[in-house]
Design a protein around this motif. Structure first.
Motif, PDB file in Angstrom:
ATOM      1  N   LEU A  22       0.836  -1.212   0.000  1.00 28.33           N
ATOM      2  CA  LEU A  22       0.000   0.000   0.000  1.00 28.33           C
ATOM      3  C   LEU A  22       0.866   1.256   0.000  1.00 28.33           C
ATOM      4  CD1 LEU A  22      -2.871  -1.075   2.409  1.00 28.33           C
ATOM      5  CD2 LEU A  22      -2.924  -0.865  -0.074  1.00 28.33           C
ATOM      6  N   PHE A  39      -3.367   8.654  -8.581  1.00 29.20           N
ATOM      7  CA  PHE A  39      -4.742   8.723  -8.080  1.00 29.20           C
ATOM      8  C   PHE A  39      -4.820   8.309  -6.619  1.00 29.20           C
ATOM      9  CE2 PHE A  39      -8.709   6.380  -7.283  1.00 29.20           C
ATOM     10  CZ  PHE A  39      -9.547   7.473  -7.254  1.00 29.20           C
ATOM     11  N   GLN A  40      -4.301   7.092  -6.351  1.00 24.83           N
ATOM     12  CA  GLN A  40      -4.378   6.615  -4.977  1.00 24.83           C
ATOM     13  C   GLN A  40      -3.591   7.512  -4.036  1.00 24.83           C
ATOM     14  OE1 GLN A  40      -3.925   4.600  -7.563  1.00 24.83           O
ATOM     15  NE2 GLN A  40      -5.443   2.946  -7.418  1.00 24.83           N
ATOM     16  N   LEU A  72       1.798   1.678  -3.351  1.00 25.76           N
ATOM     17  CA  LEU A  72       0.615   2.118  -4.097  1.00 25.76           C
ATOM     18  C   LEU A  72       0.415   3.620  -3.991  1.00 25.76           C
ATOM     19  CD1 LEU A  72      -1.952   1.071  -5.636  1.00 25.76           C
ATOM     20  CD2 LEU A  72      -3.090   1.135  -3.426  1.00 25.76           C
ATOM     21  N   ILE A  93      -9.127  -1.735  -3.965  1.00 27.02           N
ATOM     22  CA  ILE A  93      -7.866  -1.030  -3.687  1.00 27.02           C
ATOM     23  C   ILE A  93      -7.565  -0.037  -4.797  1.00 27.02           C
ATOM     24  CG2 ILE A  93      -5.367  -1.321  -3.455  1.00 27.02           C
ATOM     25  CD1 ILE A  93      -5.972  -4.002  -2.078  1.00 27.02           C
ATOM     26  N   GLU A  94      -7.928  -0.410  -6.025  1.00 24.46           N
ATOM     27  CA  GLU A  94      -7.693   0.514  -7.136  1.00 24.46           C
ATOM     28  C   GLU A  94      -8.536   1.780  -6.967  1.00 24.46           C
ATOM     29  OE1 GLU A  94      -9.234  -0.355 -11.004  1.00 24.46           O
ATOM     30  OE2 GLU A  94      -7.344   0.233 -11.945  1.00 24.46           O
ATOM     31  N   ALA A  95      -9.809   1.572  -6.610  1.00 22.51           N
ATOM     32  CA  ALA A  95     -10.694   2.731  -6.429  1.00 22.51           C
ATOM     33  C   ALA A  95     -10.303   3.507  -5.175  1.00 22.51           C
ATOM     34  CB  ALA A  95     -12.138   2.271  -6.324  1.00 22.51           C
ATOM     35  N   PHE A  96      -9.699   2.810  -4.217  1.00 21.99           N
ATOM     36  CA  PHE A  96      -9.240   3.438  -2.978  1.00 21.99           C
ATOM     37  C   PHE A  96     -10.368   4.167  -2.284  1.00 21.99           C
ATOM     38  CE2 PHE A  96      -5.713   5.278  -0.478  1.00 21.99           C
ATOM     39  CZ  PHE A  96      -4.973   4.128  -0.379  1.00 21.99           C
ATOM     40  N   VAL A 124      -5.776  10.496  -3.325  1.00 20.42           N
ATOM     41  CA  VAL A 124      -6.867  10.144  -2.406  1.00 20.42           C
ATOM     42  C   VAL A 124      -6.310   9.984  -1.004  1.00 20.42           C
ATOM     43  CG1 VAL A 124      -8.562   8.385  -1.805  1.00 20.42           C
ATOM     44  CG2 VAL A 124      -8.256   9.049  -4.186  1.00 20.42           C
TER      45      VAL A 124
END
Lengths: 286, 169
Positions: free
Chosen positions: A25, A34-35, A28, B132-135, A38
């Motif tokens: 993560l 994007f992540q 990530l 997880i992609e959309a978070f 967010v």
């Protein structure tokens, strides 16, 4: 310790999972826009709300000291307010300046302090009674002044008491001038307001404006010249249109008059005797 | 044993290659994406230590991620699969079997068991992957559609690979 080791042996894969998941993560949010965004905004929101919560608690805990400082501040302001109020009260004796000015003009004259006993107000023919009479040297036609300016003229002098015609009496007729100018007129009163009087017969070419000082002229031979009477409040034309009629704010507050001075210098008498002598000599020559 | 480790390793490399060279370029309807890389994890024996499962899942996921330019995404989803795989295998394993370790395959589990096992694992992987992609939990409809479509496509393709391997063996 034993239990801990046992726990670790039994669930080591769980720890490994958590570690690897955290690593994944992290990758990530670190390397994916994007992540990452967010995560950042979410983290910011979380951090901001925690910070605000902390701040709220902190300010609540600080309320007591804030309250104390406000109270002491309030007390300080209250004290300052009291002090200033007192200073203001003493400052209202601005008349002290005028009083000293009035008395300075009287320095060459003998004055007799007197107290106002009765002050009949109302009507256009009010009188003032003072507690000095012939026994103290008061005679008729002597000037009476207070610290704030001209009061009036002694009308009748008894043994112990005297009757004074104040400025605010129709019989009063004191000669006045504008300070620093030679033009003079007569102080009259319209019977309405004890703080306001008029000066008639000021020539139209006199330089007159509001706020100028009116003082005694010395022509009436009752008052020495230069005693404060009042300040110009209004400038009007007189009834005949030939001269100015000046509205005055009198220096003396007759409603609140306690201590006065009678000008006992035989000034009037001296001038009068000179006039009489002159008249007698005129008669002789004729 | 070393033979089988090498075999798993070879399968891993091959399927990661298949994934990054072919799978990543397939987006049917923009929702369905085959997940070939699940296969090596699927067929590991049931007595594989959990840490080996986790490590291999992580390495597989990271490998796929590096080529897909999504660092951490596949790996984190695949770790969930690796954590849950023993449980899933327990559920779908045939009841009448000896004490021997179960090597999941059509041969040991029959088609029905293998497909159900594969479906469950694919569903877990797809769910983890897309969330997880959309978070987050927004655009829930398209996420659910993607999960279902990807699971179906992956099950079909993994079954095909399993069929190939069975025929070859």
């Amino acid at each position: 310790m034993q239990h801990l080791l046992e726990f670790l042996r039994k669930y080591h894969y769980l720890l490994l999972f958590i570690a690897l998941e955290i690593l994944s993560l992290t990758l990530l949010v670190r390397f994916n826009n994007f992540q990452g965004n967010v995560w950042l905004s979410g983290a910011n929101t979380a951090v901001a709300s925690v910070n605000r919560w902390y701040l709220d608690v902190w300010s609540y805990l600080n309320l007591q000291s804030a309250n104390q400082s406000l109270t002491s501040y309030n007390t300080r302001l209250q004290l300052e307010n009291d002090r200033l109020r007192e200073a203001l009260l003493t400052l209202q004796a601005d008349s002290a300046r005028k009083a000293s000015a009035v008395l300075r003009n009287l320095v060459d004259y003998e004055t007799l302090p007197a107290k106002v006993i009765s002050n009949s107000k109302g009507g256009s023919n009010s009188y003032i009674v003072i507690d000095r009479g012939q026994r103290h040297g008061v005679r008729g036609d002597m000037g009476v002044v207070s610290g704030n300016g001209v009061v009036g003229v002694v009308y009748l002098a008894g043994e112990e008491y005297s009757l004074v015609i104040p400025v605010m009496n129709n019989k009063s007729n004191i000669s006045c001038r504008i300070q620093g100018q030679r033009y003079f007129g007569y102080l009259t009163w319209d019977g309405k307001d004890s703080r306001h009087a008029y000066v008639d017969d000021i020539p139209r070419h006199a330089h007159v404006e509001k706020g100028l000082t009116i003082e005694t002229s010395g022509h009436s031979s009752v008052f020495p010249p230069g005693i404060f009477v009042g300040t110009i409040e209004t400038v009007e034309n007189s009834a005949d249109g030939q001269s100015y009629k000046l509205g005055l704010l009198l220096g003396t507050d007759f409603a609140n008059l306690r201590d006065v001075n009678v000008i006992t210098t035989p000034y009037k008498a001296a001038v009068d005797s000179l006039f009489k002598k002159a008249a007698a000599e005129d008669e002789l020559h004729q | 044993m070393s033979q089988s480790i090498f075999s798993y390793f070879a399968w891993g490399i091959a399927l990661i290659a298949l994934q990054v060279l072919v799978g990543n370029h397939i987006h049917i309807g923009g929702v369905a994406m085959p997940m070939f890389y699940l296969y090596p994890i699927l067929i590991l024996p049931s007595d594989t230590p959990r840490w080996v499962l986790l490590i291999s899942a992580f390495l597989t996921g990271i490998s796929v991620d590096i080529f897909s330019n999504t660092p951490g995404l596949t790996a984190s989803a695949l770790l969930v699969v690796a954590l849950l795989r023993p449980v899933i295998l327990q559920v779908f394993a045939p009841t009448e079997r000896g004490d021997d370790a179960l090597i999941p395959s059509v041969r040991t589990m029959e088609w029905s068991g293998f497909v159900r096992y594969t479906s469950a694992v694919c569903l877990v992987q797809a769910t983890a992957f897309y969330f997880i992609e959309a978070f987050g939990f927004f655009r829930l409809g398209s996420i659910l559609l993607s999960i279902v479509a990807t699971t179906l496509l992956s099950v079909v393709l993994i079954s095909a690979i399993e069929m190939l391997r069975m025929r070859k063996a």
